[in-house]
Design a protein around this motif. Sequence first.
Motif, PDB file in Angstrom:
ATOM      1  N   PHE A 143     -12.226  -1.327  -0.152  1.00 39.00           N
ATOM      2  CA  PHE A 143     -11.807  -0.571  -1.328  1.00 39.00           C
ATOM      3  C   PHE A 143     -13.024  -0.175  -2.174  1.00 39.00           C
ATOM      4  CE2 PHE A 143     -10.452  -0.408  -5.789  1.00 39.00           C
ATOM      5  CZ  PHE A 143      -9.623   0.704  -5.697  1.00 39.00           C
ATOM      6  N   GLN A 190      -4.100   4.986 -12.514  1.00 34.74           N
ATOM      7  CA  GLN A 190      -2.713   5.456 -12.633  1.00 34.74           C
ATOM      8  C   GLN A 190      -2.142   5.757 -11.254  1.00 34.74           C
ATOM      9  OE1 GLN A 190      -0.932   5.689 -15.460  1.00 34.74           O
ATOM     10  NE2 GLN A 190      -2.633   4.864 -16.636  1.00 34.74           N
ATOM     11  N   LEU A 244      -3.040   4.616  -8.327  1.00 35.07           N
ATOM     12  CA  LEU A 244      -2.894   3.454  -7.438  1.00 35.07           C
ATOM     13  C   LEU A 244      -2.261   2.266  -8.166  1.00 35.07           C
ATOM     14  CD1 LEU A 244      -6.396   3.695  -5.700  1.00 35.07           C
ATOM     15  CD2 LEU A 244      -4.237   4.500  -4.809  1.00 35.07           C
ATOM     16  N   ALA A 245      -1.499   2.563  -9.209  1.00 33.46           N
ATOM     17  CA  ALA A 245      -0.911   1.479 -10.009  1.00 33.46           C
ATOM     18  C   ALA A 245       0.023   0.602  -9.194  1.00 33.46           C
ATOM     19  CB  ALA A 245      -0.163   2.069 -11.202  1.00 33.46           C
ATOM     20  N   ALA A 246       0.631   1.174  -8.154  1.00 36.34           N
ATOM     21  CA  ALA A 246       1.591   0.393  -7.363  1.00 36.34           C
ATOM     22  C   ALA A 246       0.914  -0.343  -6.211  1.00 36.34           C
ATOM     23  CB  ALA A 246       2.670   1.317  -6.823  1.00 36.34           C
ATOM     24  N   GLN A 247      -0.407  -0.228  -6.095  1.00 36.53           N
ATOM     25  CA  GLN A 247      -1.102  -0.903  -4.992  1.00 36.53           C
ATOM     26  C   GLN A 247      -1.547  -2.294  -5.432  1.00 36.53           C
ATOM     27  OE1 GLN A 247      -0.944   0.491  -2.140  1.00 36.53           O
ATOM     28  NE2 GLN A 247      -0.135   2.397  -2.987  1.00 36.53           N
ATOM     29  N   PRO A 248      -1.664  -3.209  -4.470  1.00 36.54           N
ATOM     30  CA  PRO A 248      -2.035  -4.589  -4.833  1.00 36.54           C
ATOM     31  C   PRO A 248      -3.528  -4.721  -5.152  1.00 36.54           C
ATOM     32  CG  PRO A 248      -1.686  -4.405  -2.466  1.00 36.54           C
ATOM     33  CD  PRO A 248      -1.339  -3.080  -3.036  1.00 36.54           C
ATOM     34  N   LEU A 249      -3.920  -4.217  -6.306  1.00 33.09           N
ATOM     35  CA  LEU A 249      -5.333  -4.262  -6.708  1.00 33.09           C
ATOM     36  C   LEU A 249      -5.444  -5.002  -8.035  1.00 33.09           C
ATOM     37  CD1 LEU A 249      -6.183  -0.558  -5.927  1.00 33.09           C
ATOM     38  CD2 LEU A 249      -7.170  -2.514  -4.762  1.00 33.09           C
ATOM     39  N   SER A 250      -6.351  -5.954  -8.090  1.00 33.91           N
ATOM     40  CA  SER A 250      -6.535  -6.700  -9.340  1.00 33.91           C
ATOM     41  C   SER A 250      -7.580  -5.991 -10.202  1.00 33.91           C
ATOM     42  CB  SER A 250      -7.004  -8.113  -9.034  1.00 33.91           C
ATOM     43  OG  SER A 250      -8.292  -8.061  -8.476  1.00 33.91           O
ATOM     44  N   HIS A 257     -10.985  -6.090  -8.607  1.00 36.45           N
ATOM     45  CA  HIS A 257     -11.261  -5.091  -7.567  1.00 36.45           C
ATOM     46  C   HIS A 257     -11.890  -3.853  -8.195  1.00 36.45           C
ATOM     47  CE1 HIS A 257      -8.189  -7.134  -4.934  1.00 36.45           C
ATOM     48  NE2 HIS A 257      -9.065  -6.768  -4.024  1.00 36.45           N
ATOM     49  N   SER A 298       8.260  -0.027  -9.319  1.00 37.55           N
ATOM     50  CA  SER A 298       6.885   0.070  -8.804  1.00 37.55           C
ATOM     51  C   SER A 298       5.841  -0.262  -9.879  1.00 37.55           C
ATOM     52  CB  SER A 298       6.641   1.467  -8.248  1.00 37.55           C
ATOM     53  OG  SER A 298       6.780   2.418  -9.277  1.00 37.55           O
ATOM     54  N   THR A 299       6.249  -0.834 -10.983  1.00 32.65           N
ATOM     55  CA  THR A 299       5.390  -1.315 -12.088  1.00 32.65           C
ATOM     56  C   THR A 299       4.625  -0.195 -12.811  1.00 32.65           C
ATOM     57  OG1 THR A 299       3.424  -1.822 -10.760  1.00 32.65           O
ATOM     58  CG2 THR A 299       5.057  -3.582 -11.000  1.00 32.65           C
ATOM     59  N   HIS A 300       5.009   1.062 -12.576  1.00 31.41           N
ATOM     60  CA  HIS A 300       4.403   2.136 -13.365  1.00 31.41           C
ATOM     61  C   HIS A 300       4.908   2.085 -14.800  1.00 31.41           C
ATOM     62  CE1 HIS A 300       3.359   3.974  -9.460  1.00 31.41           C
ATOM     63  NE2 HIS A 300       2.384   4.519 -10.148  1.00 31.41           N
ATOM     64  N   LEU A 304      -0.112  -9.171  -7.504  1.00 30.93           N
ATOM     65  CA  LEU A 304      -0.613  -8.671  -6.220  1.00 30.93           C
ATOM     66  C   LEU A 304       0.406  -8.875  -5.108  1.00 30.93           C
ATOM     67  CD1 LEU A 304      -4.406  -9.570  -6.236  1.00 30.93           C
ATOM     68  CD2 LEU A 304      -3.235  -7.594  -7.138  1.00 30.93           C
ATOM     69  N   ARG A 336       3.254  -6.457  -5.462  1.00 33.76           N
ATOM     70  CA  ARG A 336       2.950  -5.079  -5.081  1.00 33.76           C
ATOM     71  C   ARG A 336       2.771  -4.919  -3.568  1.00 33.76           C
ATOM     72  NH1 ARG A 336      -1.222  -4.125  -9.953  1.00 33.76           N
ATOM     73  NH2 ARG A 336       0.310  -4.017 -11.616  1.00 33.76           N
ATOM     74  N   PHE A 345       6.212  -3.943  -1.536  1.00 31.39           N
ATOM     75  CA  PHE A 345       6.868  -2.628  -1.473  1.00 31.39           C
ATOM     76  C   PHE A 345       5.827  -1.519  -1.301  1.00 31.39           C
ATOM     77  CE2 PHE A 345       5.891  -3.118  -5.969  1.00 31.39           C
ATOM     78  CZ  PHE A 345       5.374  -1.874  -6.294  1.00 31.39           C
ATOM     79  N   ALA A 400      -7.264   0.428   2.387  1.00 32.64           N
ATOM     80  CA  ALA A 400      -8.219  -0.589   1.905  1.00 32.64           C
ATOM     81  C   ALA A 400      -7.606  -1.385   0.751  1.00 32.64           C
ATOM     82  CB  ALA A 400      -9.511   0.089   1.466  1.00 32.64           C
ATOM     83  N   ALA A 401      -6.870  -0.691  -0.121  1.00 35.93           N
ATOM     84  CA  ALA A 401      -6.234  -1.385  -1.244  1.00 35.93           C
ATOM     85  C   ALA A 401      -5.208  -2.391  -0.735  1.00 35.93           C
ATOM     86  CB  ALA A 401      -5.563  -0.376  -2.173  1.00 35.93           C
TER      87      ALA A 401
END
Lengths: 340, 248
Positions: free
Chosen positions: A155, A226, A228-234, A237, B54-56, B75, B78, B81, B105-106
């Motif tokens: 990433f 915004q 990638l808000a739904a991606q598992p990123l802390s 990262h 989706s936590t937006h 984490l 997310r 889903f 990658a994310a």
Amino acid sequence: MHLAALVVVAVVLWRPIGLAADRLGDQVGAYAALYPWLVGLVFVALTGLASSGRLRRVWMSIYCGLWCPQPQAARHRFRAWWSILLVTSSCSALICAVVGLAIYGTYSLHAVWLGALGGGVGPILAGSLVGSWSGLAAVQHHRPAMPRWPDRASFSDGLGRWQRLRVSSRWRSSALSSGGLLAVGLLIPAGSGVRAMVAGVLALILCVRLIVLMTSAADLVFGASQLLAAQPLSSGHWYRAHAKACMPEGLVLTLLIACCVHFLSAPAAFVLGTCLLLIWVLLIDLEWVRRYRLRPRRRTIAWGVIAASAVALGAQAAPLMPLLMLAGLIALRLSRGKHG
Amino acid sequence: MVKTTPLMDIQGLSLQRSGSPVLTELNLCIQRGEFVGLIGPNGAGKTSLLRCISTHLQADSGRCLVDGLDASAALAYRRSFGSAMAPEDLPADLSPRQLLSIVAAARELEQIPEQTLALAESFGLSRWLDRSIGNCSLGARQKTGLLTGMLGQPPLLIFDEPFNGLDPLAAFEFKRTLGEWTASGSCGVLLATHGIEVAERLLDKAVLLLNGRIEAQWTRAQLTELRAEGMDLESAMVQRLRDHAAPA
């Protein structure tokens, strides 16, 4: 690469160009005194020649290959036109400043503005280039559509590449870099030695690059957060990726600016202070991008407060400080609850 | 009898924006392997519900569990889903392949999975993969957005109007893939759409949302009954909306 090429061109060619301009200036000055209208007509004819036919293609190859943004669609025509116009006018102003120095021995602001506005190359080239789709096709021909991207990337690598892409694009296309070049043309220190002139020009270009780097990279982080808000990123990262992308180039630019300040005959303490100040700016911005990643307006406000304070201090207006701080606090308070 | 944990469990979800209620005390369950359609008029709260999941958007009260996790386990939650990006949000300066690479990658994948590239091929996206998104057609951008949600085949898939701009072949492949994935029980799907006639044949459950509340739900069996009575989901929904609009 782009920056390195500029530096090499500036350092290697400055002296010979200066000498040639001296000789040319003597000749032109002598003729201009005798036949002013004739010299004017020749200048106009040369300008027309330079912006038509085969020479225009050469200009396009050089200009589109090195600098200009690639227009993606018809709606980008105006941006491309404006960018080409600004950069070519800036170059025109720079050339006029050098020629003016060579001819008259002094720096003439009128000559520079005349060069910038009247230099026909910029407007005609820009107009002819983006006036048709064939012009856009020529630009696309000279610049590859998309840069290479490795199949496997973390990433941090991915975001870093995206940031470099965005910074390069802004550096080429933004009014900031173009305006910076124009400023370079106007702010050449008159009557200084060649070394100081080169150092001044380089310092300005490097400062513009640093500003473009910091603003573009931060803007991208805010937008991508915004997206990638739904991606598992802390938060970590983002912080690591942003630092990895910005800090190396930021530190190199800082060192180069400090070297330029040194060549401007500044005292060692001032050079060191400049270096430390820029590193502090880089670090504080890194921290603010991390902290205000989801509320970018707060970073803008924070920088606004610092800039206003610096201006106030510079103008020895310390009594205004409490007022400025109060305004900053109110602005910060107002921004809470909104998106910023 | 073994009680199975639902894949997604929304409990009493409420959301207000600018003082007006958008979602009110909403409860909804989706089981693994279930294909649920969210239908309703404009402004019913479909997109807001998906954005809360989706936590937006952050709900004012209530909670949403996906695979037993709530949003506080950020984490892990997310990862459970995949939400398709809207075509208008995609960055113009990246190519679809570059964007998918960043999303992969994310999600801690080494590279774009072969499955995703195969889907891109079947959607007819291959020739657009290395052009900048700014140069892509609406359909190509929509397909890219869908792939960002499907990448890595997460347990729950969330789509908002996925058929907008899709050509018939891509729409067919999209529906076929989702049908296969849900039939295998590997994931559940929540899809908001106005294209009722398109979605009706696929759905295990249709949920009618109105003014931020669930107005009605139809299971697959009820949908079959409707058809047997000579009705369809669209006419049933219209009937409900007219009933709701009629003065008491």
